[in-house]
Design a protein around this motif. Structure first.
Motif, PDB file in Angstrom:
ATOM      1  N   LYS A 201     -21.644  -2.217  10.915  1.00  0.00           N
ATOM      2  CA  LYS A 201     -21.823  -2.594  12.410  1.00  0.00           C
ATOM      3  C   LYS A 201     -20.257  -3.056  13.469  1.00  0.00           C
ATOM      4  O   LYS A 201     -19.911  -3.546  13.716  1.00  0.00           O
ATOM      5  CB  LYS A 201     -22.322  -3.968  12.241  1.00  0.00           C
ATOM      6  N   ILE A 202     -19.694  -1.965  13.149  1.00  0.00           N
ATOM      7  CA  ILE A 202     -18.061  -1.645  13.989  1.00  0.00           C
ATOM      8  C   ILE A 202     -19.106  -1.465  15.286  1.00  0.00           C
ATOM      9  O   ILE A 202     -19.738  -0.775  15.255  1.00  0.00           O
ATOM     10  CB  ILE A 202     -17.135  -0.645  13.327  1.00  0.00           C
ATOM     11  N   PHE A 203     -17.895  -2.075  16.398  1.00  0.00           N
ATOM     12  CA  PHE A 203     -18.505  -0.869  17.022  1.00  0.00           C
ATOM     13  C   PHE A 203     -17.876   0.730  18.216  1.00  0.00           C
ATOM     14  O   PHE A 203     -16.858   0.858  18.091  1.00  0.00           O
ATOM     15  CB  PHE A 203     -17.488  -1.766  18.853  1.00  0.00           C
TER      16      PHE A 203
ATOM     17  N   VAL B 224     -18.976 -19.357  14.118  1.00  0.00           N
ATOM     18  CA  VAL B 224     -17.605 -18.748  14.025  1.00  0.00           C
ATOM     19  C   VAL B 224     -16.196 -19.796  14.804  1.00  0.00           C
ATOM     20  O   VAL B 224     -14.606 -19.466  13.299  1.00  0.00           O
ATOM     21  CB  VAL B 224     -17.775 -17.571  15.286  1.00  0.00           C
TER      22      VAL B 224
ATOM     23  N   CYS C  50     -27.046 -15.991  12.405  1.00  0.00           N
ATOM     24  CA  CYS C  50     -28.033 -14.675  12.770  1.00  0.00           C
ATOM     25  C   CYS C  50     -29.704 -15.767  12.868  1.00  0.00           C
ATOM     26  O   CYS C  50     -30.046 -14.858  13.666  1.00  0.00           O
ATOM     27  CB  CYS C  50     -27.453 -13.840  12.331  1.00  0.00           C
TER      28      CYS C  50
ATOM     29  N   HIS D  79     -17.961 -13.658   9.589  1.00  0.00           N
ATOM     30  CA  HIS D  79     -18.921 -12.863   8.563  1.00  0.00           C
ATOM     31  C   HIS D  79     -19.317 -10.912   9.162  1.00  0.00           C
ATOM     32  O   HIS D  79     -18.889 -10.954  10.279  1.00  0.00           O
ATOM     33  CB  HIS D  79     -20.751 -13.256   9.037  1.00  0.00           C
TER      34      HIS D  79
ATOM     35  N   GLY E 164     -12.195  -9.537  16.736  1.00  0.00           N
ATOM     36  CA  GLY E 164     -12.349 -10.047  15.812  1.00  0.00           C
ATOM     37  C   GLY E 164     -12.075 -11.415  16.476  1.00  0.00           C
ATOM     38  O   GLY E 164     -12.401 -12.886  15.562  1.00  0.00           O
TER      39      GLY E 164
ATOM     40  N   SER F 141     -24.988 -17.787   9.189  1.00  0.00           N
ATOM     41  CA  SER F 141     -23.510 -17.207   9.844  1.00  0.00           C
ATOM     42  C   SER F 141     -24.403 -17.693  10.993  1.00  0.00           C
ATOM     43  O   SER F 141     -24.232 -17.905  12.463  1.00  0.00           O
ATOM     44  CB  SER F 141     -23.023 -16.613  10.162  1.00  0.00           C
TER      45      SER F 141
ATOM     46  N   ARG G 240     -11.881  -6.375  11.231  1.00  0.00           N
ATOM     47  CA  ARG G 240     -12.280  -7.120  11.920  1.00  0.00           C
ATOM     48  C   ARG G 240     -12.046  -9.255  11.490  1.00  0.00           C
ATOM     49  O   ARG G 240     -12.455  -9.800  12.547  1.00  0.00           O
ATOM     50  CB  ARG G 240     -13.225  -6.461  12.387  1.00  0.00           C
TER      51      ARG G 240
ATOM     52  N   ALA H 218     -25.200 -18.863  16.559  1.00  0.00           N
ATOM     53  CA  ALA H 218     -23.685 -18.397  15.554  1.00  0.00           C
ATOM     54  C   ALA H 218     -22.805 -18.214  15.979  1.00  0.00           C
ATOM     55  O   ALA H 218     -21.356 -17.825  15.510  1.00  0.00           O
ATOM     56  CB  ALA H 218     -24.171 -16.677  15.353  1.00  0.00           C
ATOM     57  N   HIS H 219     -22.590 -18.168  17.952  1.00  0.00           N
ATOM     58  CA  HIS H 219     -21.020 -18.155  17.717  1.00  0.00           C
ATOM     59  C   HIS H 219     -20.224 -19.607  17.789  1.00  0.00           C
ATOM     60  O   HIS H 219     -18.711 -19.125  17.643  1.00  0.00           O
ATOM     61  CB  HIS H 219     -20.679 -17.494  19.855  1.00  0.00           C
TER      62      HIS H 219
ATOM     63  N   PRO I  83     -21.012  -7.851   8.756  1.00  0.00           N
ATOM     64  CA  PRO I  83     -22.403  -7.758   8.566  1.00  0.00           C
ATOM     65  C   PRO I  83     -22.616  -6.563   8.114  1.00  0.00           C
ATOM     66  O   PRO I  83     -22.041  -5.793   7.332  1.00  0.00           O
ATOM     67  CB  PRO I  83     -23.199  -7.689   9.588  1.00  0.00           C
TER      68      PRO I  83
ATOM     69  N   MET J  98     -26.647 -14.325   6.715  1.00  0.00           N
ATOM     70  CA  MET J  98     -27.549 -14.462   7.868  1.00  0.00           C
ATOM     71  C   MET J  98     -27.993 -15.624   8.459  1.00  0.00           C
ATOM     72  O   MET J  98     -27.526 -16.713   9.668  1.00  0.00           O
ATOM     73  CB  MET J  98     -28.948 -13.283   8.468  1.00  0.00           C
TER      74      MET J  98
END
Lengths: 374, 237
Positions: free
Chosen positions: B89-91, B77, B53, B83, B103, B51, B150, B73-74, B85, B48
């Motif tokens: 933590k998929i949608f 990326v 977070c 990352h 992704g 990345s 992803r 974080a953005h 996580p 974390m």
């Protein structure tokens, strides 16, 4: 990513739109319904269009982005009062409708950003409490700043929009009088036109990068951040758009009513009813939101008074027993309907189509199963 | 040449609780590095922190020689660190396809994204079968595959992979590790956090052992596998 536009995604949308455009022009149905119900359905439809814009704004915040906003009525009111201040004769501005519409939308969006910037890092219940508080603070501010807002009386008269001269002839062909106070149809088409614009805008936004980012944040904020989404900015944009649309609806409301109405028109109940509309229709679903508004606002503004009239007309209730007045049962019916909904169809009457659409496009699967599983 | 990633004397925590107490980790280009340790050692927090977070209170994170600690974080990326996580933590209400498209959110090269999508479906054929299905309706193993796929859609130079074996059947873990190895051969570096220490060390080139917020050992993976202390504490022999 498909770029499907409104007509393709809602094949029925053109049909409903044609119906709504034709209704006032046919004159006869409006007159017949008025004789039957003593309510101008056309006028009520105008208010439904306005509330639809408000609900669509709320749907951006709550439905797409998953931020529980309990104070949307405040932004509706802010839009109405900005319009009031900018147009009533008591103030020196009198900027005209178009400018008032733009400034009300922008002003409400700006206030949304100001409220959102420090509070959007709050989650769930906490954000709900802050927005609820903001709603009440706004209402009391409007009431107590009597020098500016005229307190409980509200600002009036809000003048009608100026009709461009070129429209006079085509309007006369359609049999519409170019006087806003005489003919409801001018407001009707104004509100319908703006609603259509908003629907087109949102249909396209839904499929844009921003729209996807909203939904990703609703689904899982940490994961969304890991995908490279600037969560703070994306949430703020949803807040700005949602509150801005509420402000736009407020401007239309004040113009149609020719008054900002009192501060109590923008109370917590209004926020909750709008929230019920989008939950009933299906959170995050455009079609659902529109259906929810038609059902709930229609029930509130048309069905309830008609039933009241019927009961009175039938002379069942000569002594004015409150238990025999339909309006007094309204909220109870509301509540029971919502509970029944939550039990049997928690995804709403017309849930977001995204999932279903992908199914049709790629791998046919039984639809009912998927909806259950969600 | 500087390492791809260098974490130097990194401190971070949640409120008053300090979880990372001065850790230092390096990842070379094209390397798989495993980070093993018991519950609460700070493995997830380390990822974390890298990345973005989790904000560091002290220390540096160097990415190809440049400081990136404290960046949002953005933005991290966009530099090629993806990352995946912990806990998948998929949608859940987006379809498999949409999850994968999310992704690639930080990218704008539409054609290459389309090719990478096909690639993910080749790597994980089960995702192709499920592409129209909502992510939340997948099984745990499929969800983990989706999470890895992803993260790969971001075309990472470095993949941060958090506990991919959590709650999965061994067969599926093997499958996921195979894909990781394959992509590593194509040049992607991986920082892998894993409780299944033996599997992780077999996959990795090097390893770090973490205990309550500090790195206590580091060596080549084979050396750690045969180390008496590691065997006793983490390999259960």
């Amino acid at each position: 990513m498909s770029n499907t536009t409104a007509p393709k995604r809602f094949p029925m949308a053109w049909f409903y739109l044609a119906l709504l455009v034709a209704y006032p022009l046919l004159v006869y149905p409006e007159n017949a319904l008025f004789r039957l119900t003593e309510i101008s359905i056309g006028m009520q439809l105008t208010y439904i269009f306005i509330y639809a814009i408000l609900a669509l704004g709320l749907n951006v915040v709550v439905g797409y982005t998953g931020l529980l906003h309990l104070g949307i009525a405040a932004f509706f009111g802010i839009g109405a009062y900005i319009t009031g201040i900018l147009t009533v004769p008591a103030y020196p501005f009198q900027v005209g409708f178009i400018a008032a519409l733009v400034l009300s939308t922008a002003g409400a969006a700006l206030l949304g950003v100001l409220l959102g910037a420090p509070t959007l890092r709050l989650r769930g219940d906490y954000l709900a409490i802050v927005t609820l508080g903001f709603g009440e603070v706004t209402r009391f501010t409007l009431r107590n700043l009597e020098e500016i807002t005229a307190g409980t009386r509200g600002l009036n008269p809000v003048p009608p929009p100026q009709l461009p001269g070129v429209l006079a002839t085509p309007l006369s062909w359609l049999g519409i009088q170019p006087d806003w106070s005489l003919d409801y149809r001018l407001f009707y088409y104004l509100a319908l036109g703006l609603l259509v614009l908003v629907v087109v805008l949102l249909t396209n936004l839904e499929r844009s990068r921003l729209g996807r980012a909203w939904v990703a944040i609703r689904e899982d904020e940490l994961a969304a951040t890991c995908m490279g989404i600037n969560a703070a900015r994306v949430k703020l944009s949803a807040f700005a758009l949602g509150c801005g649309l509420a402000g736009m609806a407020g401007c239309l409301y004040a113009t149609t009513l020719t008054s900002t109405a009192g501060p109590d028109a923008f109370d917590f109940n209004r926020s909750i009813i709008m929230l019920c509309c989008i939950i009933l229709g299906g959170l995050g679903s455009l079609r659902g939101t529109l259906l929810g508004v038609v059902l709930l606002i229609g029930f509130d503004n048309v069905a309830a008074p008609v039933l009241d009239g019927l009961i009175q007309g039938a002379n069942i209730n000569p002594n004015g027993n409150p238990l025999l007045t339909f309006s007094n049962w309204k909220l109870l019916i509301f509540g029971v309907a919502l509970i029944v909904m939550m039990r049997f169809r928690p995804e709403g009457l017309l849930p977001s189509r995204v999932v279903e659409e992908e199914l049709v496009g790629y791998a046919p699967q039984p639809r009912g199963k998927l909806l259950r599983a969600r | 040449m500087p390492p791809l990633l260098a974490v130097e004397d990194f401190y971070a925590g949640y409120g008053p609780i300090e979880v990372l107490k001065g850790i230092s980790i390096e990842v070379q280009p094209g390397e798989i590095v495993a980070l093993i340790g018991s519950n609460g050692a700070g493995k997830t927090s380390t990822l974390m922190g890298i990345s973005g977070c989790l904000r560091p209170s002290r220390g540096r994170v160097l990415w190809q020689g440049r400081e990136i600690q404290g960046l949002p974080a953005h933005e991290i990326v966009c530099r090629g660190i993806c990352h995946a996580p912990e806990g998948r933590k998929i949608f859940p209400r987006l379809t498999v396809l949409e999850n994968l498209q999310m992704g690639a959110f930080s990218r704008r090269d539409t054609k290459q994204i389309e090719r990478d999508l096909q690639r993910s479906f080749e790597l994980f054929p089960v995702l192709a079968q499920r592409r129209g299905q909502a992510g939340g309706t997948l099984s745990g193993g499929e969800q983990q595959m989706l999470a890895v796929a992803r993260a790969l859609m971001g075309r990472p130079t470095l993949l941060l992979l958090d506990e991919p074996s959590l709650g999965l059947a061994p067969l599926i873990v093997v499958k996921i590790f195979e894909v990781v190895r394959q992509l590593n051969r194509e040049g992607m570096a991986v920082l892998l956090v894993e409780q299944a220490a033996r599997m992780a060390l077999k996959l990795a080139h090097r390893g770090y052992v973490m205990e309550i917020g500090r790195i206590t050992m580091t060596d080549r993976a084979e050396a750690l596998l045969t180390d008496k202390r590691v065997q006793d504490a983490y390999l259960g022999e």
